[in-house]
Design an enzyme around this catalytic site. Sequence first.
Site, short mmCIF file in Angstrom:
data_model
loop_
_atom_site.label_atom_id
_atom_site.label_comp_id
_atom_site.label_asym_id
_atom_site.label_seq_id
_atom_site.Cartn_x
_atom_site.Cartn_y
_atom_site.Cartn_z
N ASP A 11 41.87 -18.93 -38.60
CA ASP A 11 41.23 -20.26 -38.60
C ASP A 11 40.55 -20.48 -37.26
OD1 ASP A 11 42.11 -20.80 -41.12
OD2 ASP A 11 43.85 -21.96 -40.49
N ASP A 130 41.64 -23.72 -53.93
CA ASP A 130 42.90 -24.35 -53.54
C ASP A 130 43.48 -24.98 -54.80
OD1 ASP A 130 42.94 -23.73 -50.84
OD2 ASP A 130 41.71 -25.46 -50.29
#
Lengths: 259, 214
Positions: A11, A130
């Site tokens: 990330d 997701d």
Amino acid sequence: MLSKRIIPCLDVRDGKLTKGIKFKGNIDIGDPVEMAAFYYEQGADELVFYDITASSDARGIMIEVVRRVAATIFMPFSVGGGLRTVGDMYAVLAAGAEKVSVNSSAVQDPQIISEGAKQFGSQCVVLGMDVLKVGVTPATPSGYEMVIHGGRKRMGLDALAWAREAQERGAGEICLNSIDADGTQTGYELTLTRMISQAVSIPVIASGGAGVPQHLVDVLTVGQADAALIASMTHYGHYTVAQIKQYLSGQGLPVRLYW
Amino acid sequence: MIAIINYEAGNLTSVQRALTHLGAASVITQDLGEIAQAERVIFPGVGAAGAAMGSLRRLGLDEALKDAVASGRPVLGICLGTQVIFESSQEDLASCLGILPGQTVRFPLEHRDTGGAALKVPHMGWNKVRWLKKHPVFAGLPQEAEFYFVHSFHPAPARQADVLGVTEYGYEFASAVARGNLVAVQFHPEKSGRPGLSILRNFIAWDGKEGADA
């Protein structure tokens, strides 16, 4: 025989890793380029960069990171986060990424999958999903629902139907993240992974929940995933990619052991 | 100077980045003069065979490539570049360059491994090459080395003698071919880590001859 891929996920915010890698010596590496080189040397098969930079003004910083990574490691990596247009995709691909990943933007505007696939080829376009387990409802016959914005917003869209639609539209790969399993380190969501993997003919990368190497074995066999995403397992120095691969190989899974 | 043929089929900068990393000067070009003068030629590409052949013909690059191969200068094909070297492709039913005899064919729609398990198409990820012959461009690679593939079609050479290496995905297909000064691979050496860079390094130093033990 095709090897199962082990893919560390990094990330990035404003050009820096949000979670620096803490080794046993407690050295904290915040530079994505150095981390990419580190994982390349460890035998990672691919890398995923997820850009969580909030401001679109800072996009240029990520492009520069991509350019430096591409000049440093000679293996595929994908970049996702905040890509909303074919132009956004082009900028990342031209800077040297092998693939782009779309997630929230694709749920809101499925056109971006078709347009990206047409422009750059399906092999470049990864659909990030997701997914939340919600139980069977009329809107979610598979029992799983699409969520966006990191799980904060439920979309009333069935995950299985969405995976099929994305494939139809030209997605070349699915990165399937279980919101329920994410961060738990108790194992991947095997039922979900198996269901999606059986329903599509494109490769599925399982994401969310990895804590120990056996979790990868489970999702690559029972879950029928083609690849497994990892983060905390290696980021905090509990395991190296090489150790995980040795374990998988010992369990009879085909993995790349020479690099 | 190495000419990387630009026929508007995918991103060619990754090939150039790998060459730069290895210290080799290269140019991404569709200029016929520049290609004719280049010391060696790389013919990469990602995309569909029909569109690729259209671009090659429109730009006059089909003839430039045939000339390069005929001239004896080292030529390296990669991925789609390798596929269109053959006579035709099942993709778009394209008529191709015909530099090597044979076809490019698709993996079966219901592709399965020998145990009956479904195999995904495209064949995407790392796989091994079983080398059938020695070749200077592929010297020094261990049998365990793996390479990065991403493709739904693969070469089916008509002449077994042209096949240098094979890869298993449901069945064995030709993943590396060679004849004279031409070598061509289905995988991406520019994205295959150290073993891939080693192939590019060998190619940069290659004189275009198959070698005594070939």
